[in-house]
Design a protein around this motif. Structure first.
Motif, PDB file in Angstrom:
ATOM      1  N   THR A 121       0.807  -1.221   0.000  1.00 33.76           N
ATOM      2  CA  THR A 121       0.000   0.000   0.000  1.00 33.76           C
ATOM      3  C   THR A 121       0.841   1.273   0.000  1.00 33.76           C
ATOM      4  N   ARG A 122       2.150   1.125  -0.138  1.00 37.25           N
ATOM      5  CA  ARG A 122       3.000   2.318  -0.135  1.00 37.25           C
ATOM      6  C   ARG A 122       2.812   3.122  -1.409  1.00 37.25           C
ATOM      7  N   ASP A 123       2.921   4.458  -1.280  1.00 38.31           N
ATOM      8  CA  ASP A 123       2.857   5.288  -2.469  1.00 38.31           C
ATOM      9  C   ASP A 123       4.255   5.431  -3.062  1.00 38.31           C
ATOM     10  N   ILE A 124       4.353   6.122  -4.182  1.00 36.11           N
ATOM     11  CA  ILE A 124       5.612   6.212  -4.923  1.00 36.11           C
ATOM     12  C   ILE A 124       6.682   6.928  -4.124  1.00 36.11           C
ATOM     13  N   TRP A 125       6.272   7.930  -3.293  1.00 36.80           N
ATOM     14  CA  TRP A 125       7.263   8.693  -2.527  1.00 36.80           C
ATOM     15  C   TRP A 125       7.842   7.855  -1.393  1.00 36.80           C
ATOM     16  N   GLU A 126       7.037   7.006  -0.788  1.00 40.02           N
ATOM     17  CA  GLU A 126       7.545   6.126   0.262  1.00 40.02           C
ATOM     18  C   GLU A 126       8.536   5.121  -0.316  1.00 40.02           C
ATOM     19  N   ILE A 127       8.230   4.614  -1.506  1.00 44.44           N
ATOM     20  CA  ILE A 127       9.135   3.678  -2.166  1.00 44.44           C
ATOM     21  C   ILE A 127      10.448   4.370  -2.546  1.00 44.44           C
ATOM     22  N   ARG A 128      10.343   5.609  -3.045  1.00 42.42           N
ATOM     23  CA  ARG A 128      11.540   6.363  -3.412  1.00 42.42           C
ATOM     24  C   ARG A 128      12.398   6.657  -2.185  1.00 42.42           C
ATOM     25  N   GLN A 129      11.758   6.956  -1.059  1.00 47.30           N
ATOM     26  CA  GLN A 129      12.493   7.222   0.166  1.00 47.30           C
ATOM     27  C   GLN A 129      13.221   5.978   0.650  1.00 47.30           C
ATOM     28  N   GLU A 130      12.536   4.830   0.581  1.00 43.29           N
ATOM     29  CA  GLU A 130      13.171   3.584   0.987  1.00 43.29           C
ATOM     30  C   GLU A 130      14.336   3.242   0.071  1.00 43.29           C
ATOM     31  N   LEU A 131      14.157   3.479  -1.229  1.00 43.19           N
ATOM     32  CA  LEU A 131      15.230   3.233  -2.187  1.00 43.19           C
ATOM     33  C   LEU A 131      16.421   4.148  -1.896  1.00 43.19           C
ATOM     34  N   SER A 132      16.130   5.411  -1.552  1.00 41.78           N
ATOM     35  CA  SER A 132      17.193   6.351  -1.229  1.00 41.78           C
ATOM     36  C   SER A 132      17.980   5.895  -0.006  1.00 41.78           C
ATOM     37  N   GLU A 133      17.287   5.374   1.008  1.00 41.20           N
ATOM     38  CA  GLU A 133      17.960   4.891   2.212  1.00 41.20           C
ATOM     39  C   GLU A 133      18.826   3.669   1.905  1.00 41.20           C
ATOM     40  N   GLU A 134      18.316   2.782   1.039  1.00 40.77           N
ATOM     41  CA  GLU A 134      19.099   1.612   0.672  1.00 40.77           C
ATOM     42  C   GLU A 134      20.348   2.004  -0.109  1.00 40.77           C
ATOM     43  N   LYS A 135      20.223   3.006  -0.983  1.00 39.62           N
ATOM     44  CA  LYS A 135      21.393   3.489  -1.722  1.00 39.62           C
ATOM     45  C   LYS A 135      22.411   4.110  -0.783  1.00 39.62           C
ATOM     46  N   LYS A 136      21.913   4.798   0.256  1.00 41.89           N
ATOM     47  CA  LYS A 136      22.808   5.400   1.240  1.00 41.89           C
ATOM     48  C   LYS A 136      23.575   4.321   1.986  1.00 41.89           C
ATOM     49  N   ARG A 137      22.873   3.251   2.382  1.00 40.76           N
ATOM     50  CA  ARG A 137      23.550   2.141   3.063  1.00 40.76           C
ATOM     51  C   ARG A 137      24.573   1.490   2.150  1.00 40.76           C
ATOM     52  N   HIS A 138      24.206   1.337   0.876  1.00 39.48           N
ATOM     53  CA  HIS A 138      25.122   0.740  -0.100  1.00 39.48           C
ATOM     54  C   HIS A 138      26.374   1.597  -0.243  1.00 39.48           C
ATOM     55  N   SER A 139      26.196   2.914  -0.295  1.00 40.27           N
ATOM     56  CA  SER A 139      27.332   3.827  -0.410  1.00 40.27           C
ATOM     57  C   SER A 139      28.220   3.747   0.828  1.00 40.27           C
ATOM     58  N   GLU A 140      27.610   3.651   2.006  1.00 41.25           N
ATOM     59  CA  GLU A 140      28.388   3.556   3.239  1.00 41.25           C
ATOM     60  C   GLU A 140      29.191   2.254   3.272  1.00 41.25           C
ATOM     61  N   LEU A 141      28.582   1.155   2.822  1.00 35.03           N
ATOM     62  CA  LEU A 141      29.283  -0.119   2.790  1.00 35.03           C
ATOM     63  C   LEU A 141      30.460  -0.083   1.820  1.00 35.03           C
ATOM     64  N   LEU A 142      30.257   0.536   0.653  1.00 36.96           N
ATOM     65  CA  LEU A 142      31.349   0.660  -0.322  1.00 36.96           C
ATOM     66  C   LEU A 142      32.491   1.496   0.245  1.00 36.96           C
ATOM     67  N   SER A 143      32.140   2.569   0.958  1.00 36.34           N
ATOM     68  CA  SER A 143      33.165   3.403   1.582  1.00 36.34           C
ATOM     69  C   SER A 143      33.936   2.631   2.632  1.00 36.34           C
ATOM     70  N   GLU A 144      33.215   1.837   3.420  1.00 37.07           N
ATOM     71  CA  GLU A 144      33.869   1.028   4.452  1.00 37.07           C
ATOM     72  C   GLU A 144      34.782  -0.020   3.825  1.00 37.07           C
ATOM     73  N   ILE A 145      34.333  -0.645   2.739  1.00 42.97           N
ATOM     74  CA  ILE A 145      35.164  -1.634   2.039  1.00 42.97           C
ATOM     75  C   ILE A 145      36.426  -0.979   1.501  1.00 42.97           C
ATOM     76  N   GLY A 146      36.277   0.228   0.932  1.00 38.52           N
ATOM     77  CA  GLY A 146      37.433   0.957   0.412  1.00 38.52           C
ATOM     78  C   GLY A 146      38.439   1.272   1.503  1.00 38.52           C
ATOM     79  N   THR A 147      37.948   1.670   2.675  1.00 39.15           N
ATOM     80  CA  THR A 147      38.830   1.975   3.800  1.00 39.15           C
ATOM     81  C   THR A 147      39.601   0.734   4.244  1.00 39.15           C
TER      82      THR A 147
END
Length: 239
Positions: free
Chosen positions: A35-61
Motif C-alpha cells: 500500500t506504499r505510495d511512490i514517494w515512500e518507495i523512493r524514500q526507501e530506495l534512497s535509504e538503501e542506496k545510502k547504506r550501499h554507499s556507506e558499505l562501499l566506503s567502508e570496504i574501500g577503507t
C-alpha cells in the motif's frame, strides 16, 4: 463418443480450469498488498542506496588498510596497527572522541516551571526515537547526560526513571552531544532536527528541546562500563 472418454475429458478440463482460475486469482489478489505510495518507495530506495554507499566506503577503507600492511615495512605496520586499534576503540566507545557535532538539551517547559507542577521523567520511547533519527541523519557518536551510547546501551524505564546504561538520567536538564563525520554533516543534522516535529513531541510531554548550532569541535567521553563479548574469545596461549 464413448461416455467414459467424455467423462475423462470433462474431469481433466475441470482440473485445468480450476488451476488457471487459482493462478489468475493469486496474480490479481496477492496475499499481502503493497500500500506504499511512490514517494515512500523512493524514500526507501534512497535509504538503501545510502547504506550501499556507506558499505562501499567502508570496504574501500579496509582495502586501503590491507594495502598499507602489505606494502610497508615492519615499523610502519606497527604504527598502522596502533592506529587501527585506536580507531576500533573509538568506534566501540571505549575511548573519548572529539570532532564536529551538535549539542542539544532537554529541559522542563517554562509553563511547567512557572506553575510549579511536578517534573515528569523523559519518556524512554521518545528518547529512543530521537536517538534513532540522530543515527539516521549522520550521527556517529552520542552522549546523553554523560552516558556514552555503545552497541550494548539500553534506554529503558526502571522504577519510573529513564535510564541509560543502567544509570538514571537527570529529570530537569539533560544534555545530548552528537559527533558527526564532518562539519557539513553536523550542519545538516542541526537543520534537520531544528525543522523536525521533535520540538512538538517533547512539548506534548511538557518538555523543551533546545538545539544549538553546529560546532567545529566537541568532545564525547568514553564508555565507563564493561563491554560484553559474545563471539570473540581471548587466546592466552601465545606462540
Amino acid at each position: 463418443m464413448n461416455k467414459r472418454i467424455v467423462t475423462r475429458i470433462t474431469i481433466v478440463s475441470f482440473i485445468v480450469g480450476l488451476m488457471i482460475a487459482i493462478q489468475y486469482n493469486t496474480i490479481q489478489k496477492p496475499t499481502e498488498r503493497d500500500t506504499r505510495d511512490i514517494w515512500e518507495i523512493r524514500q526507501e530506495l534512497s535509504e538503501e542506496k545510502k547504506r550501499h554507499s556507506e558499505l562501499l566506503s567502508e570496504i574501500g577503507t579496509l582495502k586501503s588498510i590491507v594495502d598499507e600492511y602489505e606494502n610497508d615495512d615492519k615499523d610502519s605496520q606497527a604504527q598502522i596497527l596502533k592506529s587501527t586499534v585506536h580507531d576500533l576503540k573509538v568506534r566501540a566507545g571505549i575511548e573519548a572522541v572529539s570532532g564536529p557535532g551538535v549539542i542539544m538539551s532537554i529541559q522542563p517547559a517554562m509553563e511547567l516551571v512557572a506553575l510549579g507542577l511536578e517534573i515528569e521523567p523523559i519518556s524512554p520511547d521518545l528518547l529512543i526515537r530521537l536517538v534513532n533519527e540522530i543515527y539516521r541523519y549522520n550521527g556517529l557518536y552520542i552522549e546523553i547526560d554523560g552516558q556514552r551510547l555503545v552497541h550494548t546501551s539500553a534506554i529503558r524505564d526502571i522504577n519510573g526513571k529513564t535510564t541509560i546504561n543502567g544509570f538514571a538520567i537527570d529529570e530537569s536538564n539533560v544534555e545530548i552531544r552528537v559527533i558527526t563525520e564532518s562539519f557539513e554533516k553536523a550542519e545538516k543534522l542541526y537543520s534537520y532536527l531544528y525543522a523536525s516535529t521533535f520540538h512538538d513531541d517533547f512539548y506534548l510531554d511538557n518538555l523543551s528541546l533546545n538545539i544549538n548550532k553546529a560546532l567545529s569541535n566537541i568532545t564525547i567521553k568514553e564508555y565507563d562500563g564493561k563491554l560484553s563479548n559474545t563471539f570473540l574469545v581471548e587466546n592466552n596461549k601465545g606462540e
